[in-house]
Design a protein around this motif. Structure first.
Motif, PDB file in Angstrom:
ATOM      1  N   LYS A   1      -8.619  -5.592   1.092  1.00 43.82           N
ATOM      2  CA  LYS A   1      -7.586  -6.643   1.088  1.00 43.82           C
ATOM      3  C   LYS A   1      -7.461  -7.260   2.314  1.00 43.82           C
ATOM      4  O   LYS A   1      -6.986  -8.566   2.558  1.00 43.82           O
ATOM      5  N   GLU A   2      -7.515  -6.460   3.452  1.00 39.03           N
ATOM      6  CA  GLU A   2      -7.421  -7.064   4.965  1.00 39.03           C
ATOM      7  C   GLU A   2      -8.579  -8.042   4.929  1.00 39.03           C
ATOM      8  O   GLU A   2      -8.113  -9.186   5.517  1.00 39.03           O
ATOM      9  N   ARG A   3      -9.674  -7.914   4.524  1.00 41.38           N
ATOM     10  CA  ARG A   3     -10.781  -8.976   4.957  1.00 41.38           C
ATOM     11  C   ARG A   3     -10.396 -10.143   3.813  1.00 41.38           C
ATOM     12  O   ARG A   3     -10.756 -11.173   4.280  1.00 41.38           O
ATOM     13  N   GLU A   4      -9.792 -10.008   2.704  1.00 42.41           N
ATOM     14  CA  GLU A   4      -9.600 -11.036   2.037  1.00 42.41           C
ATOM     15  C   GLU A   4      -8.644 -11.804   2.613  1.00 42.41           C
ATOM     16  O   GLU A   4      -8.689 -13.233   2.391  1.00 42.41           O
ATOM     17  N   ARG A   5      -7.388 -11.238   3.230  1.00 41.73           N
ATOM     18  CA  ARG A   5      -6.433 -12.178   3.705  1.00 41.73           C
ATOM     19  C   ARG A   5      -6.512 -12.520   5.043  1.00 41.73           C
ATOM     20  O   ARG A   5      -6.131 -13.859   5.382  1.00 41.73           O
ATOM     21  N   PHE A   6      -7.450 -11.826   6.053  1.00 43.94           N
ATOM     22  CA  PHE A   6      -7.408 -12.188   7.326  1.00 43.94           C
ATOM     23  C   PHE A   6      -9.053 -12.550   7.811  1.00 43.94           C
ATOM     24  O   PHE A   6      -9.207 -13.233   8.901  1.00 43.94           O
ATOM     25  N   GLY A   7      -9.992 -12.341   6.879  1.00 41.52           N
ATOM     26  CA  GLY A   7     -11.099 -12.541   7.322  1.00 41.52           C
ATOM     27  C   GLY A   7     -12.061 -11.483   7.968  1.00 41.52           C
ATOM     28  O   GLY A   7     -13.018 -11.301   8.363  1.00 41.52           O
ATOM     29  N   TYR A   8     -11.256 -10.188   8.182  1.00 39.49           N
ATOM     30  CA  TYR A   8     -11.598  -9.043   9.246  1.00 39.49           C
ATOM     31  C   TYR A   8     -10.522  -8.199   8.532  1.00 39.49           C
ATOM     32  O   TYR A   8      -9.345  -8.109   8.343  1.00 39.49           O
ATOM     33  N   ASP A   9     -11.160  -6.501   8.939  1.00 39.80           N
ATOM     34  CA  ASP A   9     -10.153  -5.524   8.475  1.00 39.80           C
ATOM     35  C   ASP A   9      -9.660  -4.782   9.704  1.00 39.80           C
ATOM     36  O   ASP A   9     -10.129  -5.285  10.907  1.00 39.80           O
ATOM     37  N   HIS A  10      -8.957  -3.806   9.627  1.00 37.12           N
ATOM     38  CA  HIS A  10      -8.249  -3.032  10.834  1.00 37.12           C
ATOM     39  C   HIS A  10      -9.259  -2.363  11.542  1.00 37.12           C
ATOM     40  O   HIS A  10      -8.926  -2.007  12.853  1.00 37.12           O
TER      41      HIS A  10
ATOM     42  N   SER B   1      -0.812   6.624   5.989  1.00 34.43           N
ATOM     43  CA  SER B   1      -0.494   5.437   6.537  1.00 34.43           C
ATOM     44  C   SER B   1      -0.471   4.316   5.424  1.00 34.43           C
ATOM     45  O   SER B   1      -0.034   3.257   5.351  1.00 34.43           O
ATOM     46  N   ASN B   2      -0.843   5.033   4.187  1.00 30.57           N
ATOM     47  CA  ASN B   2      -0.708   4.232   2.852  1.00 30.57           C
ATOM     48  C   ASN B   2       0.230   4.971   1.874  1.00 30.57           C
ATOM     49  O   ASN B   2       1.348   5.488   2.345  1.00 30.57           O
ATOM     50  N   CYS B   3      -0.260   4.920   0.596  1.00 33.26           N
ATOM     51  CA  CYS B   3       0.633   5.776  -0.177  1.00 33.26           C
ATOM     52  C   CYS B   3       0.194   7.257   0.023  1.00 33.26           C
ATOM     53  O   CYS B   3      -0.703   7.729   0.474  1.00 33.26           O
ATOM     54  N   PRO B   4       1.167   8.121  -0.358  1.00 37.68           N
ATOM     55  CA  PRO B   4       0.928   9.675  -0.423  1.00 37.68           C
ATOM     56  C   PRO B   4      -0.295  10.041  -1.221  1.00 37.68           C
ATOM     57  O   PRO B   4      -0.686   9.553  -2.066  1.00 37.68           O
TER      58      PRO B   4
ATOM     59  N   ALA C   1       0.751  -1.252   0.072  1.00 39.55           N
ATOM     60  CA  ALA C   1      -0.004   0.083  -0.187  1.00 39.55           C
ATOM     61  C   ALA C   1       0.766   1.125   0.211  1.00 39.55           C
ATOM     62  O   ALA C   1       0.522   2.277  -0.767  1.00 39.55           O
ATOM     63  N   GLN C   2       1.871   1.257   0.815  1.00 37.49           N
ATOM     64  CA  GLN C   2       2.946   2.407   0.811  1.00 37.49           C
ATOM     65  C   GLN C   2       3.513   2.494  -0.655  1.00 37.49           C
ATOM     66  O   GLN C   2       3.767   3.808  -0.821  1.00 37.49           O
ATOM     67  N   LYS C   3       3.685   1.717  -1.338  1.00 30.78           N
ATOM     68  CA  LYS C   3       4.448   1.788  -2.583  1.00 30.78           C
ATOM     69  C   LYS C   3       3.210   2.018  -3.964  1.00 30.78           C
ATOM     70  O   LYS C   3       3.675   2.137  -4.715  1.00 30.78           O
ATOM     71  N   GLY C   4       2.120   2.255  -3.266  1.00 32.31           N
ATOM     72  CA  GLY C   4       0.848   2.525  -4.258  1.00 32.31           C
ATOM     73  C   GLY C   4       0.506   1.370  -5.097  1.00 32.31           C
ATOM     74  O   GLY C   4      -0.332   1.373  -5.828  1.00 32.31           O
ATOM     75  N   LYS C   5       1.113   0.191  -4.778  1.00 32.52           N
ATOM     76  CA  LYS C   5       0.691  -0.952  -5.511  1.00 32.52           C
ATOM     77  C   LYS C   5      -1.050  -1.656  -4.845  1.00 32.52           C
ATOM     78  O   LYS C   5      -1.682  -2.118  -5.888  1.00 32.52           O
ATOM     79  N   ILE C   6      -1.280  -0.843  -3.845  1.00 29.14           N
ATOM     80  CA  ILE C   6      -2.682  -1.331  -3.470  1.00 29.14           C
ATOM     81  C   ILE C   6      -3.499   0.058  -3.195  1.00 29.14           C
ATOM     82  O   ILE C   6      -2.871   1.006  -2.525  1.00 29.14           O
ATOM     83  N   CYS C   7      -4.542   0.493  -3.982  1.00 28.36           N
ATOM     84  CA  CYS C   7      -5.258   1.815  -3.837  1.00 28.36           C
ATOM     85  C   CYS C   7      -5.473   1.899  -2.216  1.00 28.36           C
ATOM     86  O   CYS C   7      -6.067   0.820  -1.672  1.00 28.36           O
ATOM     87  N   ALA C   8      -5.331   3.101  -1.752  1.00 31.96           N
ATOM     88  CA  ALA C   8      -5.807   3.157  -0.403  1.00 31.96           C
ATOM     89  C   ALA C   8      -7.367   2.822   0.045  1.00 31.96           C
ATOM     90  O   ALA C   8      -7.595   2.060   0.947  1.00 31.96           O
ATOM     91  N   SER C   9      -8.245   3.282  -1.054  1.00 29.44           N
ATOM     92  CA  SER C   9      -9.456   2.629  -0.828  1.00 29.44           C
ATOM     93  C   SER C   9      -9.938   1.343  -0.860  1.00 29.44           C
ATOM     94  O   SER C   9     -10.844   0.832  -0.431  1.00 29.44           O
ATOM     95  N   ASN C  10      -8.776   0.373  -1.367  1.00 28.60           N
ATOM     96  CA  ASN C  10      -8.865  -1.123  -1.439  1.00 28.60           C
ATOM     97  C   ASN C  10      -8.265  -1.874  -0.231  1.00 28.60           C
ATOM     98  O   ASN C  10      -8.264  -3.024  -0.114  1.00 28.60           O
ATOM     99  N   VAL C  11      -7.691  -1.111   0.845  1.00 22.84           N
ATOM    100  CA  VAL C  11      -6.899  -1.729   1.784  1.00 22.84           C
ATOM    101  C   VAL C  11      -7.707  -2.417   2.579  1.00 22.84           C
ATOM    102  O   VAL C  11      -7.722  -3.606   2.950  1.00 22.84           O
ATOM    103  N   LEU C  12      -8.855  -1.838   3.132  1.00 22.92           N
ATOM    104  CA  LEU C  12      -9.879  -2.669   3.764  1.00 22.92           C
ATOM    105  C   LEU C  12     -10.489  -4.075   3.151  1.00 22.92           C
ATOM    106  O   LEU C  12     -10.599  -4.852   4.052  1.00 22.92           O
TER     107      LEU C  12
END
Length: 308
Positions: free
Chosen positions: A190-199, A257-260, A177-188
Motif C-alpha cells: 500500500k505504501e508503494r502504491e500511494r507513494f512510489g516507495y515503502d517505509h 505498529s499495525n493491528c494487534p 492498518a491499526q484498525k485492521g482494515k489493511i492487513c499487516a502484510s499488505n502495508v508495504l
C-alpha cells in the motif's frame, strides 16, 4: 543478499525531495555516544544527562520507578546513570528524543506517530532484553546491547519519514492498518502504491544519506523479511534476527505498529528457532525465550508509559 539489493523502488528515491524532520540534539548525541568505536564512556553519558534538565527529570523518574525497585529515592543524575548503566540511559535518551520529534510533525499525524513511537520503544526494549541473560554459553551479541536497542528503536524510521513528508496520506494509511482494515502484510504494498516507495526503502535511503552506522541500515532493510539473511556478516545477521524477533514480540505484547497480532501467530514464526539455533540469545530453547518475553510485559508497559 546485500542491503543494496533490498532497496529497489519503482522510482528512484534519489530523485525525490524526501526530507527528514530535524533530529533532536539529545537523540543525535545519544546515537553518537552509543556507537563510539571505544565504547560508551560513563562520564560523557553523565554529562549528557546533566546538561539537559528535561532529560535529568525523566531519567530520575525511570530509575525511581517500580520497575527498577530502588531502596530509597535517587536524586542525582550521576547516581541514576551509575544505577541504570550507560547503555540503558543512552537508550532511554534516544527514546525520549524520538518522542520529542512529534513537535515537528503535522498535527494530523499525532495518533499514528505515538502508536509508532510506542512500538519502536517496545522493539528496542525487547531486543536489548533478549541479550540481558548472563547464564548459558557465549552468544554473538552479548557485548552489543546498545546496537540491539538502537536498531530496534530505529527499525521503522522510514514510517516517520513518510509521516513527515506525506502527513495526510501516511496518517490515513497507518490508521487504517491499526484498525485492521489493511492487513499487516499488505502495508508495504500500500505504501508503494500511494507513494512510489515503502517505509523500508525510505528508511534505508535516508539513513544512508545521513551516514548512520551500516548495521542500523541493515536492520531497517531486513526487518520485514522472511528470508534467511545469509549474505550478511554473522554479527549483523544476528542483529537483524534479533530486531525481527523483537518487532514481532512487540506486536504480540500489545505494541503493534499495525493491528494487534495474536500471540499464537507470533509464537509460530520461524525467527525464534533461528535465534536459539544460532546462539543469538542464551535461552536454551524457544519455549524458554517466549516465556521470558511474556513475563517481561508488565515492565515493558511501565517503561513505555514513563517515556511517552
Amino acid at each position: 543478499m546485500e542491503v543494496a539489493a533490498r532497496t529497489s523502488s519503482p522510482q528512484s528515491l534519489g530523485s525525490l525531495e524526501l526530507q527528514c524532520p530535524p533530529l533532536p540534539h539529545t537523540l543525535l548525541e545519544a546515537l553518537e555516544l552509543m556507537h563510539q568505536p571505544e565504547g560508551l564512556q560513563m562520564d560523557r553519558v553523565i554529562r549528557m544527562v546533566e546538561n539537559d534538565p528535561g532529560v535529568t527529570t525523566r531519567v530520575l523518574k525511570v530509575v525511581n520507578s517500580a520497575y527498577y525497585g530502588q531502596r530509597g529515592q535517587i536524586t542525582s543524575a550521576r547516581r541514576a546513570v551509575l544505577v541504570l548503566g550507560s547503555v540503558s540511559v543512552t537508550g532511554l535518551v534516544m527514546s525520549m528524543g524520538l518522542h520529542e520529534m512529534r513537535h515537528d510533525l503535522d498535527a494530523s499525524t499525532a495518533g499514528p506517530f505515538l502508536h509508532l513511537v510506542r512500538h519502536s520503544i517496545a522493539t528496542a526494549f525487547l531486543a536489548r532484553h533478549m541479550l540481558a541473560h548472563e547464564e548459558g554459553p557465549d552468544v554473538s551479541l552479548k557485548d552489543r546491547p546498545g546496537d540491539a536497542y538502537t536498531a530496534g528503536l530505529l527499525h521503522d524510521f522510514g514510517k516517520l519519514i513518510l509521516l513527515y513528508n506525506h502527513p495526510a496520506e501516511a496518517a490515513h494509511l497507518y490508521l487504517e492498518a491499526q484498525k485492521g482494515k489493511i492487513c499487516a502484510s499488505n502495508v508495504l504494498a500500500k505504501e508503494r502504491e500511494r507513494f512510489g516507495y515503502d517505509h523500508v526503502e525510505t528508511g534505508v535511503y535516508l539513513t544512508r544519506r545521513m551516514k548512520f552506522p551500516a548495521v542500523l541500515t541493515a536492520a531497517i532493510a531486513w526487518h520485514h523479511s522472511d528470508e534467511v539473511a545469509g549474505d550478511l556478516d554473522p554479527e549483523t545477521r544476528h542483529l537483524v534476527y534479533l530486531v525481527q524477533a523483537a518487532n514481532r514480540a512487540a506486536a504480540a505484547l500489545g505494541f503493534s505498529s499495525n493491528c494487534p497480532v495474536p500471540c499464537e501467530q507470533c509464537a509460530a514464526d520461524p525467527i525464534w528457532s533461528r535465534l536459539v539455533e544460532e546462539r543469538v540469545v542464551a535461552h536454551p530453547d524457544v519455549e524458554t525465550l517466549q516465556a521470558d518475553l511474556q513475563a517481561v510485559q508488565p515492565a515493558l508497559t511501565e517503561y513505555i508509559d514513563l517515556i511517552t
